[in-house]
Design a protein around this motif. Structure first.
Motif, PDB file in Angstrom:
ATOM      1  N   ARG A   1     -15.711 -30.117  13.730  1.00 57.30           N
ATOM      2  CA  ARG A   1     -14.451 -29.571  13.209  1.00 57.30           C
ATOM      3  C   ARG A   1     -14.322 -29.953  11.731  1.00 57.30           C
ATOM      4  NH1 ARG A   1     -14.993 -27.824  17.653  1.00 57.30           N
ATOM      5  NH2 ARG A   1     -13.437 -27.702  19.329  1.00 57.30           N
ATOM      6  N   PRO A   2     -15.220 -29.469  10.920  1.00 61.52           N
ATOM      7  CA  PRO A   2     -15.232 -29.915   9.518  1.00 61.52           C
ATOM      8  C   PRO A   2     -14.015 -29.438   8.708  1.00 61.52           C
ATOM      9  CG  PRO A   2     -16.757 -28.097   9.832  1.00 61.52           C
ATOM     10  CD  PRO A   2     -16.281 -28.457  11.197  1.00 61.52           C
ATOM     11  N   CYS A   3     -13.343 -28.388   9.177  1.00 58.68           N
ATOM     12  CA  CYS A   3     -12.206 -27.856   8.398  1.00 58.68           C
ATOM     13  C   CYS A   3     -10.863 -28.411   8.854  1.00 58.68           C
ATOM     14  CB  CYS A   3     -12.185 -26.330   8.501  1.00 58.68           C
ATOM     15  SG  CYS A   3     -13.599 -25.538   7.730  1.00 58.68           S
ATOM     16  N   SER A   4     -10.872 -29.348   9.762  1.00 58.52           N
ATOM     17  CA  SER A   4      -9.607 -29.917  10.216  1.00 58.52           C
ATOM     18  C   SER A   4      -9.057 -30.874   9.155  1.00 58.52           C
ATOM     19  CB  SER A   4      -9.805 -30.660  11.530  1.00 58.52           C
ATOM     20  OG  SER A   4     -10.640 -31.782  11.332  1.00 58.52           O
ATOM     21  N   ALA A   5      -7.762 -31.108   9.223  1.00 56.71           N
ATOM     22  CA  ALA A   5      -7.132 -32.027   8.280  1.00 56.71           C
ATOM     23  C   ALA A   5      -7.702 -33.427   8.433  1.00 56.71           C
ATOM     24  CB  ALA A   5      -5.616 -32.039   8.502  1.00 56.71           C
ATOM     25  N   PHE A   6      -7.976 -33.824   9.665  1.00 53.47           N
ATOM     26  CA  PHE A   6      -8.541 -35.152   9.905  1.00 53.47           C
ATOM     27  C   PHE A   6      -9.899 -35.284   9.208  1.00 53.47           C
ATOM     28  CE2 PHE A   6     -11.122 -38.101  12.405  1.00 53.47           C
ATOM     29  CZ  PHE A   6     -10.298 -39.204  12.477  1.00 53.47           C
ATOM     30  N   SER A   7     -10.752 -34.275   9.372  1.00 57.25           N
ATOM     31  CA  SER A   7     -12.088 -34.322   8.766  1.00 57.25           C
ATOM     32  C   SER A   7     -11.999 -34.311   7.253  1.00 57.25           C
ATOM     33  CB  SER A   7     -12.920 -33.132   9.258  1.00 57.25           C
ATOM     34  OG  SER A   7     -13.028 -33.160  10.675  1.00 57.25           O
ATOM     35  N   GLU A   8     -11.132 -33.466   6.720  1.00 58.25           N
ATOM     36  CA  GLU A   8     -10.994 -33.393   5.273  1.00 58.25           C
ATOM     37  C   GLU A   8     -10.496 -34.723   4.703  1.00 58.25           C
ATOM     38  OE1 GLU A   8     -12.017 -31.159   3.437  1.00 58.25           O
ATOM     39  OE2 GLU A   8     -12.224 -29.350   4.639  1.00 58.25           O
ATOM     40  N   ALA A   9      -9.584 -35.397   5.392  1.00 56.61           N
ATOM     41  CA  ALA A   9      -9.059 -36.671   4.906  1.00 56.61           C
ATOM     42  C   ALA A   9     -10.156 -37.725   4.875  1.00 56.61           C
ATOM     43  CB  ALA A   9      -7.897 -37.126   5.790  1.00 56.61           C
ATOM     44  N   LEU A  10     -10.959 -37.817   5.945  1.00 56.71           N
ATOM     45  CA  LEU A  10     -12.035 -38.814   5.970  1.00 56.71           C
ATOM     46  C   LEU A  10     -13.105 -38.496   4.941  1.00 56.71           C
ATOM     47  CD1 LEU A  10     -12.238 -41.307   7.803  1.00 56.71           C
ATOM     48  CD2 LEU A  10     -10.587 -39.649   8.590  1.00 56.71           C
ATOM     49  N   ARG A  11     -13.359 -37.193   4.748  1.00 53.99           N
ATOM     50  CA  ARG A  11     -14.364 -36.822   3.755  1.00 53.99           C
ATOM     51  C   ARG A  11     -13.876 -37.179   2.352  1.00 53.99           C
ATOM     52  NH1 ARG A  11     -16.250 -32.896   6.236  1.00 53.99           N
ATOM     53  NH2 ARG A  11     -14.596 -31.408   5.739  1.00 53.99           N
ATOM     54  N   SER A  12     -12.560 -37.038   2.103  1.00 45.02           N
ATOM     55  CA  SER A  12     -12.037 -37.393   0.791  1.00 45.02           C
ATOM     56  C   SER A  12     -12.164 -38.890   0.522  1.00 45.02           C
ATOM     57  CB  SER A  12     -10.573 -36.955   0.679  1.00 45.02           C
ATOM     58  OG  SER A  12      -9.753 -37.741   1.531  1.00 45.02           O
ATOM     59  N   VAL A  13     -11.976 -39.711   1.576  1.00 43.62           N
ATOM     60  CA  VAL A  13     -12.150 -41.159   1.410  1.00 43.62           C
ATOM     61  C   VAL A  13     -13.611 -41.473   1.077  1.00 43.62           C
ATOM     62  CG1 VAL A  13     -11.996 -43.400   2.546  1.00 43.62           C
ATOM     63  CG2 VAL A  13     -10.225 -41.677   2.935  1.00 43.62           C
ATOM     64  N   GLN A  14     -14.515 -40.839   1.824  1.00 45.01           N
ATOM     65  CA  GLN A  14     -15.950 -41.096   1.594  1.00 45.01           C
ATOM     66  C   GLN A  14     -16.370 -40.666   0.192  1.00 45.01           C
ATOM     67  OE1 GLN A  14     -18.673 -38.626   1.481  1.00 45.01           O
ATOM     68  NE2 GLN A  14     -20.042 -40.382   0.996  1.00 45.01           N
ATOM     69  N   GLN A  15     -15.828 -39.533  -0.265  1.00 38.75           N
ATOM     70  CA  GLN A  15     -16.156 -39.060  -1.603  1.00 38.75           C
ATOM     71  C   GLN A  15     -15.615 -40.012  -2.675  1.00 38.75           C
ATOM     72  OE1 GLN A  15     -14.498 -35.167  -1.540  1.00 38.75           O
ATOM     73  NE2 GLN A  15     -16.191 -34.249  -0.371  1.00 38.75           N
TER      74      GLN A  15
ATOM     75  N   ALA B   1     -19.160 -41.238   9.963  1.00 39.87           N
ATOM     76  CA  ALA B   1     -19.591 -39.892  10.342  1.00 39.87           C
ATOM     77  C   ALA B   1     -19.377 -38.917   9.201  1.00 39.87           C
ATOM     78  CB  ALA B   1     -18.836 -39.439  11.581  1.00 39.87           C
ATOM     79  N   ALA B   2     -18.317 -39.100   8.414  1.00 38.58           N
ATOM     80  CA  ALA B   2     -18.072 -38.217   7.281  1.00 38.58           C
ATOM     81  C   ALA B   2     -19.191 -38.328   6.264  1.00 38.58           C
ATOM     82  CB  ALA B   2     -16.726 -38.561   6.645  1.00 38.58           C
ATOM     83  N   ALA B   3     -19.670 -39.565   6.037  1.00 38.44           N
ATOM     84  CA  ALA B   3     -20.805 -39.723   5.116  1.00 38.44           C
ATOM     85  C   ALA B   3     -22.063 -39.088   5.688  1.00 38.44           C
ATOM     86  CB  ALA B   3     -21.021 -41.202   4.835  1.00 38.44           C
ATOM     87  N   ALA B   4     -22.271 -39.267   6.998  1.00 38.10           N
ATOM     88  CA  ALA B   4     -23.459 -38.684   7.634  1.00 38.10           C
ATOM     89  C   ALA B   4     -23.412 -37.171   7.579  1.00 38.10           C
ATOM     90  CB  ALA B   4     -23.558 -39.163   9.077  1.00 38.10           C
ATOM     91  N   ALA B   5     -22.181 -36.588   7.653  1.00 35.31           N
ATOM     92  CA  ALA B   5     -22.053 -35.131   7.634  1.00 35.31           C
ATOM     93  C   ALA B   5     -22.496 -34.556   6.305  1.00 35.31           C
ATOM     94  CB  ALA B   5     -20.606 -34.736   7.921  1.00 35.31           C
ATOM     95  N   THR B   6     -22.448 -35.358   5.259  1.00 38.50           N
ATOM     96  CA  THR B   6     -22.887 -34.883   3.946  1.00 38.50           C
ATOM     97  C   THR B   6     -24.364 -35.169   3.697  1.00 38.50           C
ATOM     98  OG1 THR B   6     -22.219 -36.966   2.918  1.00 38.50           O
ATOM     99  CG2 THR B   6     -20.567 -35.209   3.018  1.00 38.50           C
TER     100      THR B   6
END
Length: 766
Positions: free
Chosen positions: A515-529, A563-568
């Motif tokens: 679910r990469p487009c969910s708000a939860f995923s986007e928030a964790l990806r922003s932290v990782q970035q 997982a967010a880092a692994a997704a990238t």
């Protein structure tokens, strides 16, 4: 890479010394909106209670009648008359005002309207029947739903009468009526307002009109009675004076008769007339004597006494002139001369005869004048004697005449007044007239429902605002990233939402991939970035994640961040170092199989034996703990653990260490020396601010960032804190729950479009 909306705005220009916003108008509105539940409840409670209380109050109706007291006739230019008229007008108004306020008028209203038998003014008017009262609020409410008229309630027992005797009962009813009536002069004018209050609108109208009417009628009756009494009194007095005038005239006439005093010309007047005639007679007699003595000597005197003599003397002169002319012309012997002389002699003879006759007439006239003079002198003497006698007698007569004249004057005056009263047509009028009669009021005046409800609404708004600000000031929950930054002194990297309920049993770290487009995923990806942007030269990065208290969601967030880092495409590993309450095993079934971290520290296995992978997240390795450590401190200080971390830094680019809460134990601080980043997690709207402050003091300078976890985006947006999430409802459509494989089957490549839109939003927010 720019931080998305989940990142905290680093600008602090609108923050106070403690991280709270400056209390401007916009912030005040946000506070009121956040506390709208308190506001609505307060307003509803106060207004509702006010409405309920108003329903229990017996309504009163007010009706007003306005009367005007007529002014006297307009005065002239005389200032004194103007002041007198103004004073009279003021007295009229005050008199009628006091008449309206008198108990006598109230008593007449009570009698005319039969208020003694009215239940409002005498609750015990009919003891045999129960007293009827207004239907209750619940009865009226029931009638709204049933559609029937509310039945009036009755008291169980009839009320006691006001008084035991008719006199005291009537006085008590009058007192109640006076309490329900007010009489006021309108702005010092000639107008008076009569106001009546009653539980019945029609009764209030009748009382107001009746009170004004009985006051006017009372004035009319009083004036008619006074006029009748005055007329009767004047009639009697006029009759008495008439008798007195007749008696006085009779006494005067009797006195005159007794003393022979006539009512004609008075003696003094007659004496004045006789004196005048006597003087004239004397003058005429003297003139006659003078002419008689000179008539023989002077022919002119005779001519004056007789016209014939004057004519003869004229003829004589004419003949003498003719003789002189004839003598000059013809001489003495001419016949005409002789004829003229004969005529002259004849005329002279007649003149002598006429003079003799005139002398005799003048002497006779003089004798007559002397006789008349003597007669007048005699009458004058007689009148003088008589006047002297009547002067004494007239003293009593004049007294009688004065008395008679006085009675006559009074009689005439009273008779004129009586005739005037009989002619008056305004005797039966009142000083006052209606300007406007009282009308039936359409709505009660008491209680002033609209005004009271308006006041209650305003008061409830003020109280609700006060309660809202009190609740805001007493709210100790952390709700914004700004508060988190203020408490920790470090930037809040993101506000991570709660895991969506529709994910079911899908682990959050797997949802990051699926679910990469969910708000939860986007928030964790922003932290990782954000963390990746802080890394040095693409070196391996170790992140310690802790929380002040248990239950903050740090394990889920740690796993999802890895997982967010692994997704990238970054090789990542998550290590569960919460050795007292390990939670990683509950999130992944792979942890339960084979040796764990404690086995490696004890030297029972190698690194590769404790690494686990979930096939759904291939680039994420997991090292878990299946049981609590006997001595967590010794384990964390073990050389083998340091060796493990060094080895992991060689193999992986992103290492997440999930540690125990910092307040119960100091494990996170012990591991902070071996980490590049130390992040503290706080539960949105749950973690106490004191716990965050204490955790920050414990971690000290090792803390590098904070995250608000388990945020309810919809609720947070409704609280309007002014951050990016406030606009969640407008951009929430950018978040999708579609899996990547499902997205590929759509006609439009959704993932790249979402990423482009999200990237633009991230750049704008940054």
């Amino acid at each position: 890479m720019n931080a998305p909306i989940f990142m905290t705005d680093q600008t602090t220009s609108d923050s106070g010394p403690h991280g709270s916003r400056v209390m401007g108008p916009s912030e005040l509105l946000r506070i009121l909106r956040r506390r709208r539940l308190i506001i609505f409840l307060t307003i509803g409670l106060i207004v509702g209670l006010t409405a309920l209380v108003l329903q229990t109050v017996t309504p009163l109706y007010r009706s007003e009648a306005i009367v005007i007291v007529e002014s006297p006739e307009a005065p002239g230019d005389d200032p004194a008359a103007t002041v007198a008229k103004a004073r009279e007008n003021e007295i009229r108004v005050i008199t009628f005002l006091q008449l309206l306020q008198s108990r006598a008028m109230a008593g007449r209203v009570v009698h005319d309207l039969a208020l003694v038998d009215d239940r409002e003014f005498n609750p015990g008017a009919d003891p045999d029947k129960p007293a009827m009262v207004e239907p209750s609020f619940w009865e009226r409410l029931k009638s709204v739903f049933t559609g029937s008229d509310p039945a009036p309630a009755t008291t169980a027992e009839p009320p006691q009468p006001i008084a035991s005797t008719p006199e005291t009962l009537r006085e008590a009813v009058i007192d109640r009526l006076i309490d329900n009536v007010s009489v006021d002069q309108i702005n010092k004018s000639n107008m008076i307002k009569v106001t009546a209050y009653s539980v019945s609108a029609e009764k209030a109208q009748r009382i107001a009109n009746k009170l004004a009417s009985v006051a006017m009628l009372h004035q009319i009756e009083k004036r008619e009675n006074a006029s009748e009494e005055t007329v009767a009194s004047l009639t009697k007095r006029v009759a008495e004076l008439r008798e007195q005038v007749l008696e006085a005239d009779e006494r005067v006439a009797t006195y005159r008769k007794r003393h022979g005093i006539t009512q004609g010309m008075s003696d003094l007047t007659q004496m004045d007339r006789l004196a005048s005639e006597l003087a004239g007679a004397r003058a005429t007699r003297a003139d006659a004597e003078a002419r008689s003595s000179t008539i023989g000597a002077a022919s002119s005197a005779g001519a004056a006494a007789s016209p014939l003599l004057a004519d003869l003397q004229t003829q004589e002169i004419t003949l003498q002139r003719r003789i002189a002319e004839l003598s000059a012309m013809y001489g003495q012997g001419h016949p005409d001369m002789q004829n003229a002389k004969a005529q002259l002699s004849q005329v002279q003879t007649r003149i002598s005869e006429e003079l003799s006759r005139a002398s005799i007439g003048l002497q006779a006239e003089a004798a007559a004048r002397r006789s008349r003079e003597a007669q007048l002198a005699g009458e004058m003497g007689s009148l003088k004697a008589r006047a002297l006698q009547q002067g004494v007698e007239n003293v009593a007569l004049m007294d009688l005449e004065r008395d008679a004249e006085t009675n006559r004057t009074l009689y005439v005056s009273l008779l004129s007044r009586l005739k005037e009263l009989e002619r008056q047509d305004d005797v039966g009028q009142s000083d006052a007239n209606f300007i406007s009669r009282a009308a039936v009021p359409l709505s009660p005046s008491y209680p002033a429902t609209k005004r009271i409800l308006a006041v209650a609404l305003v008061a409830s708004l003020v109280l609700a605002a006060i309660l809202a600000f009190i609740a805001e000031s007493m709210d100790g929950r952390i709700r914004t990233s700004e508060q988190m930054e203020s408490l920790t002194g470090f930037p809040a990297l993101a506000m991570v939402p709660e895991k969506p309920e529709n994910w079911g049993d899908l682990p959050p770290y797997v949802a990051i991939i699926e679910r990469p487009c969910s708000a939860f995923s986007e928030a964790l990806r922003s932290v990782q970035q954000e963390l990746a942007a802080r890394a040095r030269d693409n070196a391996a990065q170790t992140v310690v994640i802790t929380s002040p208290l248990p239950g903050e969601g740090k394990t889920t967030l740690s796993m999802s961040l890895a997982a967010a880092a692994a997704a990238t495409g970054i090789e990542s590993v998550i290590v569960d170092l919460d050795l007292r309450r390990p939670g990683l095993q509950n999130m992944s079934e792979q942890i339960a199989a084979g040796p764990d971290l404690l086995d490696f520290v004890d030297g029972d296995c190698a690194i590769n034996e404790i690494l686990r992978w979930d096939p759904r997240v291939p680039k994420l390795a997991m090292i878990g703990v299946k049981r609590a450590a006997k001595d967590p401190g010794a384990t964390l200080s073990s050389p083998r653990l340091r060796t493990l971390l060094e080895e992991l830094r060689q193999r992986y680019k992103f290492i997440v260490l999930n540690t125990a809460p910092i307040l119960p134990v100091r494990d996170a601080k012990l591991l902070a020396a071996q980490a590049d980043e130390v992040l503290m997690i706080a539960h949105w709207a749950k973690t106490p601010p004191d716990a965050v402050r204490s955790a920050t003091r414990i971690l000290g300078r090792t803390l590098t960032g904070a995250i608000l976890n388990r945020v309810d985006y919809k609720k947070h947006a409704g609280l309007v804190y002014g951050d990016a999430i406030q606009h969640y409802a407008k951009y929430s459509q950018y978040y999708g729950e579609t899996a990547p494989e499902d997205a590929e089957t759509t006609s439009e490549p959704a993932a790249p479009a979402w990423r482009q839109l999200l990237s633009g939003l991230i750049r704008k927010a940054a």
